[in-house]
Enzyme design. Structure first.
Site, mmCIF file in Angstrom:
data_model
loop_
_atom_site.group_PDB
_atom_site.id
_atom_site.type_symbol
_atom_site.label_atom_id
_atom_site.label_comp_id
_atom_site.label_asym_id
_atom_site.label_seq_id
_atom_site.Cartn_x
_atom_site.Cartn_y
_atom_site.Cartn_z
ATOM 1 N N ASP A 24 52.571 24.338 47.549
ATOM 2 C CA ASP A 24 52.274 25.683 47.043
ATOM 3 C C ASP A 24 50.757 25.878 47.124
ATOM 4 O OD1 ASP A 24 53.662 27.832 44.676
ATOM 5 O OD2 ASP A 24 51.498 27.754 45.063
ATOM 6 N N ASN A 26 44.540 37.447 48.401
ATOM 7 C CA ASN A 26 45.061 38.799 48.618
ATOM 8 C C ASN A 26 44.263 39.829 47.835
ATOM 9 O OD1 ASN A 26 47.175 38.331 50.384
ATOM 10 N ND2 ASN A 26 48.627 37.859 48.759
ATOM 11 N N HIS A 79 45.683 41.687 52.120
ATOM 12 C CA HIS A 79 46.873 40.947 52.569
ATOM 13 C C HIS A 79 46.737 40.373 53.974
ATOM 14 C CE1 HIS A 79 49.173 42.019 49.042
ATOM 15 N NE2 HIS A 79 50.149 41.271 49.509
ATOM 16 N N ASP A 136 47.595 36.732 55.007
ATOM 17 C CA ASP A 136 48.528 36.360 56.094
ATOM 18 C C ASP A 136 47.898 35.320 57.025
ATOM 19 O OD1 ASP A 136 50.380 38.047 55.087
ATOM 20 O OD2 ASP A 136 50.214 39.584 56.635
ATOM 21 N N GLU A 176 54.039 31.757 49.333
ATOM 22 C CA GLU A 176 53.042 30.764 49.773
ATOM 23 C C GLU A 176 53.539 29.363 49.472
ATOM 24 O OE1 GLU A 176 53.441 31.015 46.445
ATOM 25 O OE2 GLU A 176 51.420 30.293 45.964
HETATM 26 P P1 GH3 Z 1 49.019 29.052 41.861
HETATM 27 O O1 GH3 Z 1 47.847 28.222 42.215
HETATM 28 O O2 GH3 Z 1 49.428 28.880 40.446
HETATM 29 O O3 GH3 Z 1 50.139 28.839 42.804
HETATM 30 O O4 GH3 Z 1 48.536 30.569 41.989
HETATM 31 P P2 GH3 Z 1 48.916 31.590 43.126
HETATM 32 O O5 GH3 Z 1 47.969 32.743 43.039
HETATM 33 O O6 GH3 Z 1 48.967 30.903 44.433
HETATM 34 O O7 GH3 Z 1 50.396 31.951 42.749
HETATM 35 P P3 GH3 Z 1 51.135 33.322 42.542
HETATM 36 O O8 GH3 Z 1 52.582 32.965 42.534
HETATM 37 O O9 GH3 Z 1 50.591 34.037 41.341
HETATM 38 O O10 GH3 Z 1 50.805 34.185 43.820
HETATM 39 C C1 GH3 Z 1 51.449 34.072 45.027
HETATM 40 C C2 GH3 Z 1 51.045 35.258 45.846
HETATM 41 O O11 GH3 Z 1 51.513 35.134 47.190
HETATM 42 C C3 GH3 Z 1 51.615 36.540 45.348
HETATM 43 C C4 GH3 Z 1 52.085 37.274 46.589
HETATM 44 O O12 GH3 Z 1 51.580 38.562 46.670
HETATM 45 C C5 GH3 Z 1 51.564 36.441 47.726
HETATM 46 N N1 GH3 Z 1 52.396 36.458 48.904
HETATM 47 C C6 GH3 Z 1 53.707 36.115 49.027
HETATM 48 N N2 GH3 Z 1 54.118 36.269 50.293
HETATM 49 C C7 GH3 Z 1 53.048 36.726 51.023
HETATM 50 C C8 GH3 Z 1 52.847 37.088 52.403
HETATM 51 O O13 GH3 Z 1 53.747 37.000 53.249
HETATM 52 N N3 GH3 Z 1 51.604 37.512 52.765
HETATM 53 C C9 GH3 Z 1 50.585 37.612 51.860
HETATM 54 N N4 GH3 Z 1 49.402 38.025 52.283
HETATM 55 N N5 GH3 Z 1 50.754 37.304 50.570
HETATM 56 C C10 GH3 Z 1 51.956 36.854 50.138
HETATM 57 MG MG MG Z 2 50.408 29.373 44.765
HETATM 58 MG MG MG Z 3 54.017 30.023 44.302
#
Ligand code: GH3
Ligand code: MG
Ligand code: MG
Length: 310
Positions: free
Chosen positions: A186, A194, A199, A203, A229
């Protein structure tokens, strides 16, 4: 008259042949068996074409029951167009029908007659249309398959395929008494990327991580995007120690990777990783739950680390 009389038993035989073929439904997903069945599908009418010509002493019937059999190779040449075949497969099946018609014409000295040449011309024309149909079907199916199994952004397989692979690998690991480990990744504080840079930058980070992950796995390792992610790697044959080594190497490689923000500044990159080795008799549900718990622990303990499952 002989021809007309032999028409009925031939009719019964051909229907029986196709019926048996229809009942032969085992292993629908085995490509070699599918090819064999399709080969039988064109060989049956080919045999009946030859049979009808022999029954008629080499000639071609003008009317009556036997006329239908002489039409079969043409019908099946056209029918081949509905199957998604490669050029090679299509050519092999077409060759069976072409050899049947040309061979019979040559044997009965009708090859260089008007009707002989007309038949071959018609057959070739039908093959061209069938090839076009087969290749279009195959291309469409491959595109659909790719869209259903791959993540468009990273090119890795999606969660559904991964779980299917994991179930398969777990079964063979249990059967062979071999170890198997799973890594769950993760990206750390990814939401910030983001939020701060948009975004599109996010990506690019995901794509870069997919590249690092693929490059960091041993040859038999399987990787996929679990969602957002989060990524998973399946390591068949790897015990906990080996899996931890792979995880550490990916963690370090990711820290050393450079992805720039839109202003050209390198982004801080790190990843938290859970590691779990398959236990005797364990299924994918509990294995994934355990590796998820250890990933949670890695996050709780400050991120950018590898944590083994209890
Ligand atoms: P942590 O260290 O606790 O994992 O914090 P984090 O910010 O990585 O975790 P969180 O789950 O809060 O955020 C994950 C983010 O990933 C939120 C979402 O908008 C983003 N995300 C998910 N799929 C995609 C994608 O395909 N592209 C982009 N750019 N962002 C994505
Ligand atoms: Mg994360
Ligand atoms: Mg996550």
């Amino acid at each position: 008259m002989t021809g007309e009389l032999s028409g009925s038993p031939m009719g019964i035989a051909i229907v029986t042949g196709f019926l048996l073929l229809g009942l032969w439904t085992q292993s629908r997903h085995n490509v070699r068996l599918m090819r064999l069945r399709l080969g039988a599908l064109v060989t049956i009418p080919a045999l009946f074409y030859v049979g009808s010509r022999v029954a008629l002493g080499g000639g071609l019937p003008e009317h009556g029951l036997m006329l239908g059999y002489t039409f079969l190779p043409f019908l099946f040449a056209a029918l081949l167009g509905i199957f998604p075949l490669t050029f090679k497969e299509g050519a092999a099946f077409a060759a069976i029908l072409l050899a049947t018609v040309v061979g019979s014409d040559a044997a009965f000295h009708t090859l260089f007659t008007v009707s002989g040449m007309r038949d071959i011309w018609l057959l070739l024309l039908l093959f061209v249309v069938a090839f076009w149909g087969q290749l279009s079907q195959l291309e469409m199916l491959l595109r659909l398959h790719r869209e259903a199994t791959r993540d468009a952004l990273t090119g890795l397989v999606n969660r559904r395929v991964l779980i299917r692979w994991l179930d398969r690998e777990i079964r063979s690991a249990h059967a062979a008494g071999e170890p198997l480990s799973v890594l769950l990744f993760d990206l750390d504080l990814f939401k910030r990327v983001n939020d701060n840079h948009g975004h599109l930058t996010g990506d690019r980070v995901l794509q870069a991580f997919a590249g690092v992950l693929k490059g960091g796995l041993p040859e038999q390792g399987l990787a996929g995007r679990y969602g957002g992610e989060e990524f998973i790697a399946i390591l068949p044959g790897a015990g906990e120690e080996a899996a931890q080594g792979v995880a550490e190497a990916v963690r370090r490689a990711w820290r050393e990777t450079t992805v720039s923000d839109p202003a050209g500044e390198p982004l801080p990159l790190s990843v938290s990783i859970g590691v779990a080795e398959l236990r005797p008799g364990e299924g994918s549900d509990t294995l994934v739950a355990r590796v998820d718990d250890s990933l949670y622990l890695a996050k709780e303990s400050g991120r950018d680390m590898v944590v083994k499952a209890a």
